[in-house]
Enzyme design. Structure first.
Site, mmCIF file in Angstrom:
data_model
loop_
_atom_site.group_PDB
_atom_site.id
_atom_site.type_symbol
_atom_site.label_atom_id
_atom_site.label_comp_id
_atom_site.label_asym_id
_atom_site.label_seq_id
_atom_site.Cartn_x
_atom_site.Cartn_y
_atom_site.Cartn_z
ATOM 1 N N ASP A 138 0.827 -1.208 0.000
ATOM 2 C CA ASP A 138 0.000 0.000 0.000
ATOM 3 C C ASP A 138 0.863 1.261 0.000
ATOM 4 O O ASP A 138 0.580 2.228 0.694
ATOM 5 C CB ASP A 138 -0.957 0.016 1.188
ATOM 6 C CG ASP A 138 -2.071 1.046 1.024
ATOM 7 O OD1 ASP A 138 -2.385 1.405 -0.122
ATOM 8 O OD2 ASP A 138 -2.628 1.503 2.040
ATOM 9 N N ASP A 177 -3.419 -4.156 -5.655
ATOM 10 C CA ASP A 177 -2.782 -2.841 -5.884
ATOM 11 C C ASP A 177 -1.281 -2.894 -6.132
ATOM 12 O O ASP A 177 -0.683 -1.870 -6.492
ATOM 13 C CB ASP A 177 -3.042 -1.869 -4.720
ATOM 14 C CG ASP A 177 -4.500 -1.507 -4.555
ATOM 15 O OD1 ASP A 177 -5.297 -1.818 -5.470
ATOM 16 O OD2 ASP A 177 -4.861 -0.923 -3.517
ATOM 17 N N ASP A 317 -11.709 0.459 4.787
ATOM 18 C CA ASP A 317 -10.558 0.705 3.914
ATOM 19 C C ASP A 317 -9.384 1.308 4.673
ATOM 20 O O ASP A 317 -8.273 1.375 4.147
ATOM 21 C CB ASP A 317 -10.947 1.663 2.775
ATOM 22 C CG ASP A 317 -11.951 1.039 1.816
ATOM 23 O OD1 ASP A 317 -11.812 -0.160 1.511
ATOM 24 O OD2 ASP A 317 -12.869 1.751 1.370
#
Length: 343
Positions: A138, A177, A317
């Site tokens: 992330d 991601d 999230d």
């Protein structure tokens, strides 16, 4: 004399005819069994883990220990029957089971995966495991930052792959991601190297794998396709889009179709867990969202294998928009999503 010889030969001829008939029937039955086995991919004709849509053979696995299930139990204990009913309905829908090194570190993750796939096999279901532990995880959002060191990452993935290999059917979504964010974080080469190694470990173990490809409102399809290709996506089942995001099914299907064409026809899955009201351009806990298309097998002649709820609705999230830390269950948001979904 001739009559006696003829009479003696008659039983032998009858026996020969009978044996010939049995042989013909056996040959016909054997050939039929051969055709059935080959057409149904049984025995030596069984398709490999990357060649078959795992969701076309078995329903998806529901984790009885999911955060939604735990929230339902807590609401019941608290006497909140209305909330408990919503959380129970949510818990009954199959969703991704996330594997992070913070919760399942090296040396422990394998035992947990074994527990999941054993239960799924017993139920004749397909579990969806989400591998999420790449170094500098992330890097673009920071709300789920963390992950392992480079030295730890490969062996951790191997531990998952070895345990998952024992399953009759299992699917892995690899590193949400990671590739799309690598462009923004300027670490494409490192990410590709680590992802290619992880893909190889999962492929060698015979684990059906979908490499994450971001979503339609982020990195252009051509750029993601290049990263996927460099990461070895051609050696596994395909890729995943919209994981933990809110883009509509139509936008994601168009995006995935472009990527698949650039890759020469790869298969893909789409996360539809929270995209019922589409995106607001805010990816972190946007308000007034709804659940999307139910998870399930797709057989429409395209590369789409299934809609999945990779990110379980109701889980945060990150500590943004009033939410708790990433991955924690957020009862108020889960109830809002349920209400806006018409539950």
């Amino acid at each position: 004399m001739t009559d006696r010889v003829t009479d003696a030969a008659t039983p032998r001829r009858r026996l020969a005819v009978a044996l010939a008939g049995v042989l013909v029937l056996a040959l016909v039955a054997g050939f039929g069994a051969f055709l059935f086995a080959r057409s149904h991919h049984l025995g030596p004709w069984r398709l490999g883990a990357q060649e078959v849509n795992p969701f076309g053979q078995r329903p998806q696995y529901v984790d009885p220990q999911s955060r939604a299930a735990q929230a339902a139990a807590q609401a019941t204990a608290d006497g909140d029957t209305a909330s408990a009913a919503v959380f129970e309905r949510l818990a009954a829908i199959p969703a991704g089971i996330w594997l992070t090194p913070e919760q399942y570190p090296p040396g422990r993750v394998g035992a947990y995966v074994t527990e999941v796939v054993t239960a799924a096999d017993a139920a004749r279901n397909v579990p969806v495991l989400v591998v999420y532990g790449i170094p500098d995880r992330d890097c673009s959002g920071q709300y789920s930052s963390g992950g392992l060191s480079e030295e730890q990452y490969g062996p951790w993935v191997q531990e998952i792959a070895t345990a998952a290999a024992a399953a009759d059917r299992v699917a892995v979504v690899l590193e949400p991601d990671a590739l799309a964010a690598s462009i923004e974080c300027h670490d494409e080469d490192q990410r590709v190297r680590l992802m290619k190694d992880a893909v190889g470990r999962l492929r060698t173990a015979g684990v059906t794998t979908y490499v994450d490809a971001g979503h339609s409102d982020w990195v252009p399809a051509a750029a993601v396709a290049r990263l996927l290709e460099r990461s070895g996506v051609g050696s596994v089942r395909g890729f995943a889009t919209n994981v933990a995001n809110y883009q509509t099914d139509d936008d994601e299907r168009a995006y995935a179709t472009r990527i698949a064409k650039l890759l020469g026809g790869a298969h893909y899955v789409i996360d539809s867990g929270r995209n019922g009201n589409g995106s607001t351009k805010n990816w972190c806990n946007p308000a007034r969202r709804a659940v999307g298309t139910d998870p399930g097998f797709v057989d429409d002649g395209t590369g789409l294998d299934a809609f999945l709820w990779v990110k379980p609705p109701g889980e945060s999230d990150g500590d943004c928009g009033g939410g708790p830390p990433a991955g924690e269950f957020w009862p108020q948001r889960a109830l809002e999503m349920a209400r806006l979904s018409g539950w």
